[in-house]
Every structure is written in C-alpha cells, then in structure tokens.
Scaffold this active site. Structure first.
Site, short mmCIF file in Angstrom:
data_model
loop_
_atom_site.label_atom_id
_atom_site.label_comp_id
_atom_site.label_asym_id
_atom_site.label_seq_id
_atom_site.Cartn_x
_atom_site.Cartn_y
_atom_site.Cartn_z
N LYS A 18 0.82 -1.21 0.00
CA LYS A 18 0.00 0.00 0.00
C LYS A 18 0.86 1.27 0.00
CE LYS A 18 -4.35 -1.80 0.73
NZ LYS A 18 -5.24 -2.19 1.80
N ARG A 65 -3.68 -10.62 4.09
CA ARG A 65 -4.01 -10.56 2.66
C ARG A 65 -2.81 -9.92 1.94
NH1 ARG A 65 -6.43 -6.90 -0.89
NH2 ARG A 65 -7.90 -7.83 -2.40
#
Length: 511
Positions: free
Chosen positions: A451, A486
């Site tokens: 991210k 994840r």
C-alpha cells in the site's frame, strides 16, 4: 394447582412474584392482593442456549433460529460457535454449542413450550438424558426474573459448571454493563465479578483450544479453527487498473497460472476481485464485474490444486456475491461492510457464508477526501464504526459466528492512521469488546500489502518494490493479533507468518 414462582432482584434484595401457570397476571408478594401487574404482554430479554450433535449440526442451528423468529422470539445477538466434547455421556459425537440473545412477549412457560415444540418438530425424542440430539434449546435467562416451577428453572441450574454454556453466554455480553437486565444476569452468578468471575473460575479463555473445546467458524461443511495458525490470503486482481498488478491477470489463463503459483507458495486462501478499490477508482457495474470474475472463478475451482483451499470474492455488490457463491466461492469480502449495497446483509444472511466486513468511510472515489480522514482516535473510531456495521449485519440475520472483521488499512486512512492501526489491533478488539465480546473474538484480517503508506515511509514509489515493507507490516500485524493476512507476495510473507506463529506459540508455552 401448579404454581410458578419468580423472584426479581431489587436494591433491597429479591422481590417475590407468583403466577398461576394458566393465568396471565403476576401478583407481587410485597403488594396488596388487589395490586396486579400484567407482565405477560411486556417484552422480556432472554438468552437461549443451542446445542446439536446429530445430523447437519449447523443446519440444525439455522432451522431452530428460523423457527424461533416465526414463533415470537426476536433474535438480537449471536454468540460465537464452539465445537465441544460431550459432557456427562461421553460416548457420542461432538457437539456444536452457541447461544442467542433476544426479546419476546412470551411468558416463561410459553417460551419453554415453544422451544420444546421446535425440538420435537426437528426430531428430538426423549432419549437418554444428556444423550445425542439434533437440537437442544435451553432458557438460560428470562428478563430479570429468577423462575422456579416443577418444569422450569431459570437461570438454568447448571450454567456455572458448563464451559460449553458459559463461553457463548459471555459472548453475548459486552465488557461494559449496558443495562439493568445485564447487571441482573451478572448478579445471578453470585460471584464478585458477576458472570466474568464465574467464567474465570472455570478457567476462562485458557479453556478455548483445550479441554475438548474450540471456537470455530463454519465454511460450507467444514469448521475452521482459526487459532491454530495465521492464514495467508493471496490476492488475485482481475482489473486493468489495480494499483499493484492491474492488467496482469485479466485473461483466464494468466489468472489460473497466478493462483497455481500462490498455492504452490503456501497460500491458504485466494481472494479474487474484479473491481478496483484503489483511491479514486472508477466504479464499474455489477454486470461488468461478474463478466470479469465468474469465468476466472469457474476455472480456478476446476483446478486440482484448489482442493482444501478457500476462495473469497472481493465485492461490494450483493448480486456478484450471490452469483459467485452459487458457483462455489466460500467467503464474501466486502470492503464497504454493506455501505455500498443495501441488499448485501440480507443476501449474505441467506447465503450462509462467512462475511468479511471492512472499515471504510465513503467509497473508493471519496475515501481519501479530507472529511473522511478526520479522526480523534483512529482505533476507537474504527472499532465503533466497524462494530456498528457488523451490528446491522447481525440484525439482518448474519450471526457473529460467520463474521470476519478488517480494520481497513489504506482505506480512508492517512499514513499515520495506518501505523496507529498496525500498533493498535488489540486496542480495536478491546473497544469492540465493550459492546460485544462475540464480535471482538471473531477472526481479523489485515491487508497492508504494497500500500501507498509503505511507499511513503520507505521512499518506494513503485508498488512492487514495497514487499520488504509489507513483510514488516505483516509481522507487526500478526504479533498484534491478526488471524488472516491478505498479500500479493505469498512466499516471503508466509515465512514471516510462520516465524510470528512460532513466537506466539513459544510465548504461550513459557507463560
């Protein structure tokens, strides 16, 4: 004549109340004979325990809950689900146990009659006491009353000696006492710290995973004990515009090859998404999302390697979720926790599959707007807002035993917020626990992989260069209490997860 006695706690002790079983009026011992109070028509909060060890145990629970709702019991909360060794009569199959909290206008004996009717309709016979049964329904608490008659005792007389009853009972509480009725239930235990004290006296959380008792989440016909190890969820993006790997896996062949690779590297789950949820992403329709998703899903489910693995579908559209589950997907992963499709909760409830509810403000196109990034205390507010969505899902029929929570790293969060969440996963659970111990105990997934905040901290503008930072964030998350991670890069993150699990196991052994 058969007389029912009820004792209601007051500040001065217990106020006795007597009712003739066929009457509809209660008369207080401390009032004049002319003073009658009709409580039969007032709603009372109740707790009902469920047990099953014959046939399809989970389906038995679902059928019993549906019957309760039809017969005048409005279910408001669900405990977690437990698989337990049988007690008293040990030569029989393992039980599923749970409990629900609700409200009813039925009197205590009427309620007992309804529960006995459900048991009979579902095939329960008298049999041997404590023996096998398709469904067992017991009234644990009825309002603030202590009920005694020749056929009913409430609180249930054996609550305090049964871990398989106490664990789901506590799940239905919050660590903060929210009402006089709940305070009354605590007083019935006669322990200084109420029901919490009674649970600790039995052994408390140390019993879970031991003593023939484990907390489980049902997935199809399998009961998943997520406490055994941290699960790795591999990400498969079928979009042309995802921030990390957009456009790489749009063909069925490329997608299948990537899934095969992730499974060979040790992925436990594959999360398939066909709609980009990166900041400022343009939303596509449910129809277009299905056109991308379903052919790949069908091909993946035909892979021999997929045996024993779980498939989740990353969507906020209920129509896509329904179609994917009908094709064989196991889990619905909703980044909006029901905010972007008003039908999602009802559909998931009917599908009877696990539901990942993630925290996000706004939608992908607005989540990073200034107003959506305003937090006084990000962990407290994420806990409160996420619990609110889970509560709505539960009231729509999605039980806590099918919920997975995700604090939404990267979604409506600044770099500092994401760091606070990674450091505060246990704080998020504790804040949720104030309102619901059940929801605080469900599996938690985190998804920091590649991210932007990792790139900002490490000066890595390219997403694919953020794997080392991802590993560090996954390590922090697992040590902080995450149960599912994840990730894009399965191999390296799996090594980090294995090390963290070994450290946590060692910590428990030493303790």
């Amino acid at each position: 004549m058969n007389v029912l006695k009820l004792f209601k706690p007051t500040k001065r002790g217990f106020t006795g109340v007597t009712k003739f079983c066929r009457a509809t009026w209660y008369s207080s011992f401390h009032s004049s004979p002319e003073t009658l109070v009709e409580v039969h028509s007032q709603e009372q909060e109740v707790i009902i325990a469920l047990g099953s060890n014959v046939g399809d145990r989970l389906n038995n629970f679902d059928e019993a809950l549906q019957s309760m709702k039809k017969l005048g019991i409005n279910i408001t909360r669900h405990a977690c689900l437990y698989e337990t060794e049988p007690a008293y009569v040990t030569d029989q199959p393992r039980f599923l146990n749970s409990a629900v909290r609700g409200v009813t206008k039925l009197g205590p004996h009427e309620l007992l009659g309804v529960l006995k009717k459900i048991e009979k309709d579902m095939g329960r016979t008298s049999g041997i006491r404590y023996g096998p049964r398709p469904i067992d329904l017991d009234i644990l608490f009825y309002g603030q009353f202590n009920v005694h008659s020749d056929i009913l005792a409430v609180p249930h007389e054996r609550i305090w000696e049964r871990p398989f009853v106490m664990a789901p009972l506590l799940d239905l509480m919050g660590s903060a006492i929210e009402s006089d009725t709940v305070a009354c239930w605590h007083s019935f235990s006669r322990e200084p710290n109420g029901l919490f004290g009674a649970w600790e006296k039995l052994g408390g959380e140390s019993l879970i995973g031991r003593e023939g008792m484990k907390r489980v989440l049902p997935i199809r016909n399998h009961l998943w004990d997520w406490s055994q190890k941290t699960s790795v969820m591999g990400i498969l993006n079928l979009t042309p515009d995802s921030f990390s790997d957009g456009g790489r896996f749009q063909s069925v062949e490329a997608a299948v090859s990537q899934v095969r690779s992730m499974i060979s590297e040790g992925a436990d789950m594959i999360d398939i998404g066909a709609q980009s949820t990166r900041p400022m992403a343009t939303r596509i329709s449910a129809e277009e999302e299905s056109e991308r998703l379903i052919p790949v899903l069908e091909a993946v489910l035909r892979m021999p390697e997929i045996e024993g693995k779980l498939i989740s579908v990353d969507t906020f559209y209920s129509k896509v979720a329904s179609e994917a589950v009908s094709k064989g997907a196991h889990i619905v992963n909703d980044v909006s926790a029901g905010q972007l499709d008003p039908d999602m909760y009802k559909v998931v409830a009917d599908l009877k599959v696990p539901y990942i509810a993630m925290h996000m403000r706004g939608d992908p196109s607005t989540m990073q707007n200034e107003e959506n990034l305003q937090y006084d205390d990000v962990c407290k507010q994420v806990a409160s807002e996420l619990y609110s969505k889970v509560r709505d899902a539960e009231l729509s029929g999605v039980p806590a035993w099918r919920i997975i929570i995700d604090p939404g790293i990267g979604f409506s969060k600044s770099t500092e917020h994401n760091l606070d969440i990674l450091l505060g996963l246990s704080a998020i659970r504790k804040d949720i626990a104030k309102k619901s111990l059940a929801v605080s105990r469900v599996p938690m997934v985190i998804g920091p992989s590649r991210k932007r905040f990792l790139g900002e901290i490490c000066s890595r503008p390219s997403a694919i260069e953020r794997d080392p930072a991802t590993i560090a964030s996954i390590t922090a998350g697992v040590l902080g209490g995450a149960n599912i991670v994840r990730v894009h890069n399965v191999r390296e993150n799996l090594d980090a997860v294995k090390l963290c699990d070994s450290m946590l196991t060692r910590e428990r052994v030493v303790a």
